[in-house]
Design a protein around this motif. Structure first.
Motif, mmCIF file in Angstrom:
data_model
loop_
_atom_site.group_PDB
_atom_site.id
_atom_site.type_symbol
_atom_site.label_atom_id
_atom_site.label_comp_id
_atom_site.label_asym_id
_atom_site.label_seq_id
_atom_site.Cartn_x
_atom_site.Cartn_y
_atom_site.Cartn_z
ATOM 1 N N GLY A 82 -26.726 -42.865 -12.364
ATOM 2 C CA GLY A 82 -26.733 -42.775 -13.369
ATOM 3 C C GLY A 82 -27.386 -43.720 -14.668
ATOM 4 N N ARG A 83 -27.847 -43.183 -15.295
ATOM 5 C CA ARG A 83 -28.175 -44.609 -16.577
ATOM 6 C C ARG A 83 -26.397 -45.195 -16.811
ATOM 7 N N ALA A 86 -23.461 -43.767 -19.008
ATOM 8 C CA ALA A 86 -23.265 -41.866 -18.241
ATOM 9 C C ALA A 86 -21.889 -41.313 -18.004
ATOM 10 N N LYS A 88 -20.359 -43.567 -15.097
ATOM 11 C CA LYS A 88 -20.470 -43.725 -13.854
ATOM 12 C C LYS A 88 -18.847 -44.852 -13.274
ATOM 13 N N HIS A 228 -27.606 -49.528 -8.727
ATOM 14 C CA HIS A 228 -28.442 -48.949 -9.591
ATOM 15 C C HIS A 228 -29.591 -49.312 -8.953
ATOM 16 N N LEU A 242 -25.662 -37.124 -9.723
ATOM 17 C CA LEU A 242 -25.627 -37.540 -10.957
ATOM 18 C C LEU A 242 -24.939 -37.292 -11.988
ATOM 19 N N LEU A 243 -25.055 -38.666 -13.130
ATOM 20 C CA LEU A 243 -24.160 -38.069 -14.337
ATOM 21 C C LEU A 243 -25.080 -38.293 -15.384
ATOM 22 N N GLU A 244 -25.100 -37.501 -16.387
ATOM 23 C CA GLU A 244 -25.688 -37.700 -17.385
ATOM 24 C C GLU A 244 -24.790 -37.616 -18.739
ATOM 25 N N ARG A 249 -25.364 -33.798 -13.439
ATOM 26 C CA ARG A 249 -27.050 -33.180 -14.208
ATOM 27 C C ARG A 249 -27.302 -32.353 -12.419
ATOM 28 N N TYR A 261 -33.312 -38.699 -10.698
ATOM 29 C CA TYR A 261 -32.521 -39.435 -11.496
ATOM 30 C C TYR A 261 -34.624 -40.098 -12.037
#
Length: 414
Positions: A82-83, A86, A88, A228, A242-244, A249, A261
């Motif tokens: 995730g960005r 997010a 993590k 990343h 995937l975290l958002e 997500r 992603y």
């Protein structure tokens, strides 16, 4: 939990109050206490905004994580991506029991070893040897069990010469090598690793990834890995989350998670000039067959539009082309052909032509270097996406979806 489930996360959320340490003020704590006495819900669970760092909010409260649900099976390698912001690292801290969730339940089977940041679990005044035994004791291992693993840990970390030196004198690289060796070799059922491995050099990162692969495949232990580096995630993990903005997500096969992603990270196909510099990339156009766009197998021309506020000599240009997981595929670079340019004051257009463009259908991230052979004057890596959506039938007849890699070479087998 069923027999094969080692981690069961149900409706887990974590709320923070911005600008505060802990839960907030005494007044808020009293309100929480009074609500609990009356059998009512915590009044501060009803407020708060999602964790979107790109938007300015009105509330002092933010949900770093909200209603997280997932299960992890024994021997599974799970990539969490995730960005930035997010959620993590917050999730890993909850899983490592560094902090408690605001709501929800977390059930475990077995011991957990965590490597969240440089120096996690180490006492700076103690030597490397003492810290190995301390970490093993925290995990519930006997001194005999730790001693059996000791030589293997020291050998993997490569710090034998400094094993009786206080770890506060270690470099960050030495710290991480020993911390990872301890976490990976002491007998925990669940290993949690954050992006901290990026501190180590490339050879050590490769060594760590290999060890984590052995841990899951050969020892049947479970790994949760945040990074990343999509190539590392894809090579190690079979499942992904995937975290958002503090929410899940998608949780699915790692290939599907990385694909989504990557599509989220398509920022723009338009250059955003950094015009406060003396020299900057103004635009980038790509042509095939005299039309915009790249065609596999055709002649492709990259037109780099550069603005300079003065006359400059000996300028070189480089174009980096990465696949969707961030692996460098091609790097056309003028210096490799002893080609240097003079920039005039104002706009300049410099072209790079590739006769038979070898990249198969897909989306690629482009970066542009403008500078001398010694230093950059502008480096553009803001998410310019090149899409290869068609191919020259004279170059390749069939491009199978499952073909490995990104480069297609014209071949003649006899």
């Amino acid at each position: 939990m069923s027999k094969n489930i080692v981690l069961d996360i149900e409706n887990v959320s974590k709320q923070y109050r911005l600008g505060e340490v802990g839960t907030g003020t005494l007044q808020h704590d009293i309100k929480r206490w009074w609500a609990s006495i009356q059998g009512k819900e915590d009044p501060y669970l009803k407020i708060g905004e999602t964790n979107d760092r790109t938007a300015k909010g009105d509330s002092d409260y933010v949900w770093a994580l909200k209603d997280i649900n997932f299960q992890v099976e024994q021997g599974q390698a799970v990539g969490i991506i995730g960005r930035n912001g997010a959620g993590k690292s917050t999730l890993l801290k909850l899983l490592s029991r560094v902090t408690k969730p605001t709501t929800g339940t977390m059930k475990y089977k077995g011991r957990i070893a965590s490597l969240l940041e440089v120096g996690t679990g180490f006492h700076p005044e103690m030597t490397g040897r003492e810290n190995i035994y301390l970490n093993g004791a925290i995990l519930g291992m006997t001194r005999k069990e730790i001693t059996r693993k000791f030589d293997e840990i020291v050998d993997f970390a490569g710090v034998e010469r400094y094993i009786d030196t206080p770890v506060k004198r270690y470099s960050s690289g030495m710290y991480v090598r020993l911390a990872f060796a301890v976490a990976a070799h002491l007998e925990s059922e669940i290993l949690i690793v954050d992006e901290v491995l990026a501190v180590g050099d490339a050879d050590f990162q490769k060594k760590c990834l290999g060890k984590m692969g052995d841990v899951t495949k050969n020892e049947g232990r479970t790994i949760l890995f945040v990074s990343h580096n999509m190539a590392a995630i894809q090579n190690l993990c079979d499942y992904g989350i995937l975290l958002e903005n503090g929410n899940i997500r998608i949780s699915d096969r790692i290939s599907n998670v990385i694909s989504l992603y990557s599509s989220m990270n398509v920022l723009s196909e338009k250059i955003i000039p950094n015009d406060h510099k003396n020299v900057y990339l103004k635009n980038l156009n790509i042509f095939s067959n005299n039309q915009l766009g790249a065609v596999c197998g055709a002649e492709v021309r990259f037109e780099v539009n550069i603005f300079s506020k003065e006359i400059l000599n000996d300028i070189v240009i480089g174009i980096g082309i990465d696949d969707h997981v961030g692996t460098r595929i091609l790097t056309p670079f003028s210096l490799q052909f002893d080609k240097k340019y003079t920039l005039n004051s104002g706009e300049n257009i410099i072209s790079c032509i590739i006769p038979e463009f070898p990249l198969k259908l897909g989306a690629y991230n482009l970066e542009v270097y403008i500078g001398t052979s010694e230093k950059p004057l502008d480096y553009y890596d803001k998410g310019f996406i090149m899409k290869v959506e068609t191919f020259d039938t004279n170059y390749v007849k069939i491009i199978p979806e499952e073909s490995q890699g990104s480069i297609i070479l014209k071949q003649n087998w006899i």
